[in-house]
Each structure stands twice: as structure tokens, then as C-alpha cells.
Design a protein around this motif. Structure first.
Motif, PDB file in Angstrom:
ATOM      1  N   ALA A   4       0.816  -1.214   0.000  1.00 44.57           N
ATOM      2  CA  ALA A   4       0.000   0.000   0.000  1.00 44.57           C
ATOM      3  C   ALA A   4       0.849   1.264   0.000  1.00 44.57           C
ATOM      4  N   GLN A   5       1.975   1.235   0.680  1.00 42.99           N
ATOM      5  CA  GLN A   5       2.805   2.442   0.742  1.00 42.99           C
ATOM      6  C   GLN A   5       3.353   2.840  -0.621  1.00 42.99           C
ATOM      7  N   ASP A   6       3.411   1.904  -1.571  1.00 41.70           N
ATOM      8  CA  ASP A   6       3.876   2.216  -2.924  1.00 41.70           C
ATOM      9  C   ASP A   6       2.849   3.023  -3.712  1.00 41.70           C
ATOM     10  N   VAL A   7       1.586   2.934  -3.328  1.00 36.60           N
ATOM     11  CA  VAL A   7       0.480   3.477  -4.109  1.00 36.60           C
ATOM     12  C   VAL A   7      -0.216   4.646  -3.424  1.00 36.60           C
ATOM     13  N   MET A   8      -0.232   4.645  -2.114  1.00 37.48           N
ATOM     14  CA  MET A   8      -1.092   5.566  -1.361  1.00 37.48           C
ATOM     15  C   MET A   8      -0.712   7.032  -1.546  1.00 37.48           C
ATOM     16  N   THR A   9      -1.715   7.859  -1.428  1.00 34.92           N
ATOM     17  CA  THR A   9      -1.531   9.304  -1.374  1.00 34.92           C
ATOM     18  C   THR A   9      -1.275   9.646   0.078  1.00 34.92           C
ATOM     19  N   ARG A  10      -0.191  10.341   0.341  1.00 35.25           N
ATOM     20  CA  ARG A  10       0.173  10.664   1.730  1.00 35.25           C
ATOM     21  C   ARG A  10      -0.443  11.972   2.213  1.00 35.25           C
ATOM     22  N   ASN A  11      -0.514  12.952   1.378  1.00 29.40           N
ATOM     23  CA  ASN A  11      -1.092  14.240   1.757  1.00 29.40           C
ATOM     24  C   ASN A  11      -2.573  14.229   1.407  1.00 29.40           C
ATOM     25  N   VAL A  12      -3.352  13.685   2.303  1.00 34.42           N
ATOM     26  CA  VAL A  12      -4.772  13.452   2.049  1.00 34.42           C
ATOM     27  C   VAL A  12      -5.588  14.660   2.490  1.00 34.42           C
ATOM     28  N   LEU A  13      -6.491  15.088   1.627  1.00 34.80           N
ATOM     29  CA  LEU A  13      -7.435  16.128   2.001  1.00 34.80           C
ATOM     30  C   LEU A  13      -8.443  15.496   2.953  1.00 34.80           C
ATOM     31  N   CYS A  14      -8.518  16.027   4.146  1.00 31.70           N
ATOM     32  CA  CYS A  14      -9.402  15.477   5.177  1.00 31.70           C
ATOM     33  C   CYS A  14     -10.426  16.508   5.606  1.00 31.70           C
ATOM     34  N   HIS A  18     -15.525  18.383  13.222  1.00 31.76           N
ATOM     35  CA  HIS A  18     -16.518  19.370  13.638  1.00 31.76           C
ATOM     36  C   HIS A  18     -17.033  20.219  12.478  1.00 31.76           C
ATOM     37  N   ALA A  19     -16.627  19.901  11.258  1.00 31.25           N
ATOM     38  CA  ALA A  19     -17.118  20.625  10.087  1.00 31.25           C
ATOM     39  C   ALA A  19     -18.617  20.371   9.926  1.00 31.25           C
ATOM     40  N   THR A  20     -19.307  21.321   9.357  1.00 29.41           N
ATOM     41  CA  THR A  20     -20.736  21.153   9.104  1.00 29.41           C
ATOM     42  C   THR A  20     -20.941  20.407   7.787  1.00 29.41           C
ATOM     43  N   VAL A  21     -22.176  19.984   7.569  1.00 29.80           N
ATOM     44  CA  VAL A  21     -22.533  19.345   6.306  1.00 29.80           C
ATOM     45  C   VAL A  21     -22.265  20.301   5.151  1.00 29.80           C
ATOM     46  N   ALA A  22     -22.654  21.551   5.299  1.00 31.81           N
ATOM     47  CA  ALA A  22     -22.443  22.538   4.225  1.00 31.81           C
ATOM     48  C   ALA A  22     -20.955  22.763   3.960  1.00 31.81           C
ATOM     49  N   GLU A  23     -20.152  22.888   5.007  1.00 27.74           N
ATOM     50  CA  GLU A  23     -18.705  23.087   4.830  1.00 27.74           C
ATOM     51  C   GLU A  23     -18.069  21.885   4.142  1.00 27.74           C
ATOM     52  N   THR A  24     -18.501  20.705   4.520  1.00 25.77           N
ATOM     53  CA  THR A  24     -17.961  19.479   3.927  1.00 25.77           C
ATOM     54  C   THR A  24     -18.333  19.380   2.457  1.00 25.77           C
ATOM     55  N   THR A  25     -19.569  19.697   2.142  1.00 30.61           N
ATOM     56  CA  THR A  25     -20.019  19.667   0.750  1.00 30.61           C
ATOM     57  C   THR A  25     -19.189  20.637  -0.089  1.00 30.61           C
ATOM     58  N   LEU A  27     -16.157  21.746   0.520  1.00 31.52           N
ATOM     59  CA  LEU A  27     -14.787  21.239   0.423  1.00 31.52           C
ATOM     60  C   LEU A  27     -14.665  20.193  -0.683  1.00 31.52           C
ATOM     61  N   LEU A  28     -15.592  19.235  -0.723  1.00 31.64           N
ATOM     62  CA  LEU A  28     -15.549  18.191  -1.748  1.00 31.64           C
ATOM     63  C   LEU A  28     -15.723  18.794  -3.143  1.00 31.64           C
ATOM     64  N   LEU A  29     -16.661  19.725  -3.269  1.00 32.09           N
ATOM     65  CA  LEU A  29     -16.891  20.357  -4.573  1.00 32.09           C
ATOM     66  C   LEU A  29     -15.690  21.188  -5.018  1.00 32.09           C
ATOM     67  N   ASP A  30     -15.137  21.961  -4.107  1.00 27.75           N
ATOM     68  CA  ASP A  30     -13.995  22.811  -4.456  1.00 27.75           C
ATOM     69  C   ASP A  30     -12.790  22.003  -4.908  1.00 27.75           C
ATOM     70  N   HIS A  31     -12.630  20.806  -4.351  1.00 29.69           N
ATOM     71  CA  HIS A  31     -11.473  19.970  -4.694  1.00 29.69           C
ATOM     72  C   HIS A  31     -11.798  18.881  -5.713  1.00 29.69           C
ATOM     73  N   LYS A  32     -13.052  18.883  -6.170  1.00 32.63           N
ATOM     74  CA  LYS A  32     -13.500  17.936  -7.204  1.00 32.63           C
ATOM     75  C   LYS A  32     -13.205  16.492  -6.822  1.00 32.63           C
TER      76      LYS A  32
END
Length: 140
Positions: A4-14, A18-25, A27-32
Motif C-alpha cells: 500500500a505504501q507504494d500506491v497511497m496518497t500521503r497528503n490526504v485532504l481530510c 466538527h465541520a458542518t454538512v455545508a462546509e464538507t459539501t 470542500l468536496l466540490l472545491d477539490h473535485k
């Protein structure tokens, strides 16, 4: 061998727990991206959120303000950095999931998506493709 370490992305967008549903939505949209791990302040994996449950939530003004932690998937399949790529591929095929969190002592250290595995198999060349193909992942 290939792990897995050969393939994985290390700098993961998390998403912070405590983020809200709107903030999370947003974030996902902004980063596609279609989903992301949700982590605590100390980096422990809390769960994963994806577009599908968000579709049920964003149209309800009351729910948009709630913490994303109320809606994450908590029963997760995870791997470690030392999990063999053959096992990673098998998990993707068997469970039809899009991403696998990579953990060390409960802390998120990476993420593997199906496209990460596909990309690696092409970029690493024939040796990896032969290795994965020789494992006959489609056998029952």
C-alpha cells in the motif's frame, strides 16, 4: 513486494470532525473529489463521508448546519502501509468501494483510491501488472 505504501496518497485532504454538512459539501466540490476521510484534531480516523449521503442532507436547511460526524460511515475497511497490493485490489473488487484509508495506530497516514491503484499499475510497468494478474483476483 508491492504494498500500500507504494500506491497511497500521503497528503490526504481530510474533513475535520466538527465541520458542518455545508462546509464538507463545499470542500468536496472545491477539490473535485467524491469523498474524504473525516479525522479528529489529533489525526485519528473518525469515518468517511461521500457524495451519496450528502445528497440527502444538503437540501434540508436544518441538516446543513449539523456536524458531519453525525453522517459519516464509521464501519470502514482499512489497510496498513504494509498491506500487499494484491490484497488492496481484492478489497476493491470484493467490496466495490472507492477508497481505502491507510492507518497506523488508528491515525490516518494515507489513502488509496481505485484510480491510484490503476495509475500505479500502468506507471510501474509490466512487472506490477504481471504480479497483480498472476494472482487471479477474479477466482472465487
Amino acid at each position: 513486494m508491492y504494498t500500500a505504501q507504494d500506491v497511497m496518497t500521503r497528503n490526504v485532504l481530510c474533513v475535520q470532525e466538527h465541520a458542518t454538512v455545508a462546509e464538507t459539501t463545499r470542500l468536496l466540490l472545491d477539490h473535485k473529489i467524491s469523498g474524504a476521510p473525516v479525522v479528529s484534531a489529533d489525526g485519528k480516523l473518525v469515518g468517511v463521508i461521500s457524495e451519496f449521503p450528502l445528497l440527502e442532507l444538503v437540501f434540508n436547511p436544518d441538516l446543513r448546519k449539523q456536524s458531519i460526524c453525525d453522517f459519516v460511515t464509521r464501519e470502514l475497511i482499512t489497510v496498513t502501509e504494509h498491506t500487499l497490493l494484491s490484497d488492496v485490489a481484492g478489497i476493491f473488487l470484493e467490496h466495490r468501494i472507492r477508497r481505502l484509508p491507510v492507518l497506523e495506530n488508528g491515525h490516518l497516514v494515507g489513502l488509496i483510491s481505485r484510480s491510484d491503484l490503476l495509475r500505479y499499475s500502468l506507471e510501474a510497468g509490466a512487472e506490477v501488472a504481471e504480479y497483480l494478474g498472476a494472482l487471479n483476483l477474479y477466482a472465487n
